[in-house]
Enzyme design. Sequence first.
Site, short mmCIF file in Angstrom:
data_model
loop_
_atom_site.label_atom_id
_atom_site.label_comp_id
_atom_site.label_asym_id
_atom_site.label_seq_id
_atom_site.Cartn_x
_atom_site.Cartn_y
_atom_site.Cartn_z
N ASN A 124 -5.85 -15.26 17.37
CA ASN A 124 -5.08 -14.27 16.60
C ASN A 124 -3.72 -13.93 17.20
OD1 ASN A 124 -4.78 -11.58 14.96
ND2 ASN A 124 -4.73 -10.96 17.11
N TYR A 181 9.16 -17.83 13.36
CA TYR A 181 7.81 -17.40 12.97
C TYR A 181 7.27 -18.28 11.86
CZ TYR A 181 4.11 -14.31 11.20
OH TYR A 181 2.91 -13.79 10.78
N1 LIG Z 1 0.13 -7.82 9.99
C1 LIG Z 1 0.31 -8.68 8.99
O1 LIG Z 1 0.52 -8.30 7.81
C2 LIG Z 1 0.24 -10.16 9.26
C3 LIG Z 1 0.57 -11.03 8.21
C4 LIG Z 1 0.46 -12.39 8.41
C5 LIG Z 1 0.01 -12.87 9.65
N2 LIG Z 1 -0.30 -12.02 10.64
C6 LIG Z 1 -0.75 -12.59 11.94
O2 LIG Z 1 -1.79 -11.81 12.51
C7 LIG Z 1 -1.77 -11.96 13.93
C8 LIG Z 1 -1.84 -10.58 14.58
O3 LIG Z 1 -0.67 -9.86 14.26
P1 LIG Z 1 -0.63 -8.29 14.07
O4 LIG Z 1 0.07 -8.03 12.81
O5 LIG Z 1 -1.96 -7.71 14.30
O6 LIG Z 1 0.39 -7.91 15.27
P2 LIG Z 1 0.34 -6.87 16.46
O7 LIG Z 1 1.70 -6.93 17.07
O8 LIG Z 1 -0.16 -5.54 16.02
O9 LIG Z 1 -0.74 -7.50 17.47
C9 LIG Z 1 -0.49 -8.69 18.16
C10 LIG Z 1 -1.20 -8.66 19.52
O10 LIG Z 1 -0.97 -9.92 20.17
C11 LIG Z 1 -0.73 -9.64 21.54
N3 LIG Z 1 0.03 -10.71 22.18
C12 LIG Z 1 1.37 -10.95 22.10
N4 LIG Z 1 1.70 -11.97 22.91
C13 LIG Z 1 0.56 -12.39 23.49
C14 LIG Z 1 0.26 -13.40 24.43
N5 LIG Z 1 1.21 -14.18 24.95
N6 LIG Z 1 -1.04 -13.57 24.82
C15 LIG Z 1 -2.00 -12.76 24.33
N7 LIG Z 1 -1.77 -11.77 23.46
C16 LIG Z 1 -0.51 -11.59 23.05
C17 LIG Z 1 0.03 -8.33 21.54
O11 LIG Z 1 -0.03 -7.70 22.84
C18 LIG Z 1 -0.70 -7.56 20.46
O12 LIG Z 1 -1.80 -6.85 21.00
C19 LIG Z 1 -0.49 -12.73 14.27
O13 LIG Z 1 -0.81 -14.10 14.49
C20 LIG Z 1 0.34 -12.59 13.00
O14 LIG Z 1 1.24 -13.64 12.81
C21 LIG Z 1 -0.18 -10.67 10.49
#
Ligand SMILES: NC(=O)c1ccc[n+]([C@@H]2O[C@H](COP(=O)([O-])OP(=O)(O)OC[C@H]3O[C@@H](n4cnc5c(N)ncnc54)[C@H](O)[C@@H]3O)[C@@H](O)[C@H]2O)c1
Length: 284
Positions: free
Chosen positions: A94, A160
């Site tokens: 994730n 991204y």
């Molecule tokens: N929120 C959305 O609507 C959305 C939409 C499409 C895709 N996504 C995908 O969901 C996933 C999670 O995103 P989110 O929205 O929860 O973001 P978020 O920023 O709330 O959480 C991301 C987490 O990843 C951690 N992280 C960052 N770099 C890291 C590393 N090098 N090693 C380990 N952990 C690391 C951060 O510390 C954070 O806890 C991502 O892959 C994102 O692309 C999210």
Amino acid sequence: MAHDVDVFGGGVAVVTGAGSGIGAGLARRAGALGMTVVVTDVNAATAQATVDAIVAAGGTAEAITVDVSRPEELDRLAETVFDRHGAVRLLINNAGIETVGYTWEVPAARWEATLNINLHGVIHGVRAFVPRMIASGQEAWIGNLSSVGAFGQMPAQTAYTVTKHAVQAFSECLYLEMELKALPIHVSAIVPGLIRTNIFNPEGGEGEPGQSQGHRQAMFAMMRDHGMDLDHGCRLFLQQMAENRFWVHSHPDMSAQIIGGRVKFLAEQTPPMMPDLARQIAVD
Ligand SMILES: NC(=O)c1ccc[n+]([C@@H]2O[C@H](COP(=O)([O-])OP(=O)(O)OC[C@H]3O[C@@H](n4cnc5c(N)ncnc54)[C@H](O)[C@@H]3O)[C@@H](O)[C@H]2O)c1
């Protein structure tokens, strides 16, 4: 139809980037369903906070600090988890970051970080865990975080977007590899639409070009005002994974619209078409 608790009511779950957002939500949901959850994040304090929430709700979890951009840390994680807890039933790749800025203005280090975390983190999570999953002989589930961004074009979020197209392709090929080898490992591409998380946090984006702030703030506000509730989204994701679906959506209509647009674009071979949102929030 399988219910999430029938499939994920026990066993070991590993979630990367589980200190915040979708990772934290999936970890909490897996804990509530009865799994032993290994909560990993590059940020030790936020990983521990997720563990504390799971334990406070009566679940079982431990925090391990892991930077997914370092393949050797994922190898070490897989070894530790299998030694300590036995077979892994659920792996969620994730961890991810957003990067805002025009291609030529994003510094090399930020490009590398985006590719290493969003794409190589997923690849090396699979590479580290799958041999041990196969050796365990047990059924297992892998969810890779794709995005609706995997099917479109978004200028000034190019880094991204590139990673999400790649994670989607990677997940599709991985699914077929499991089929070819008749392995009991289910692969899902998790395709969130808009879920309320910290990914566009205006404090984030270390190393992005200075003028990216407005774009970040606009996306953050849109997510805050229109994003799906995090826990609701994560319940939907685990339920669909329990049904052994490859496609796992939070917003099936939004996904269908964007995928439909891509199908048309490819079939008609038009030039790329500017998304409305891109003009509204474009960086200077
Ligand atoms: N929120 C959305 O609507 C959305 C939409 C499409 C895709 N996504 C995908 O969901 C996933 C999670 O995103 P989110 O929205 O929860 O973001 P978020 O920023 O709330 O959480 C991301 C987490 O990843 C951690 N992280 C960052 N770099 C890291 C590393 N090098 N090693 C380990 N952990 C690391 C951060 O510390 C954070 O806890 C991502 O892959 C994102 O692309 C999210």
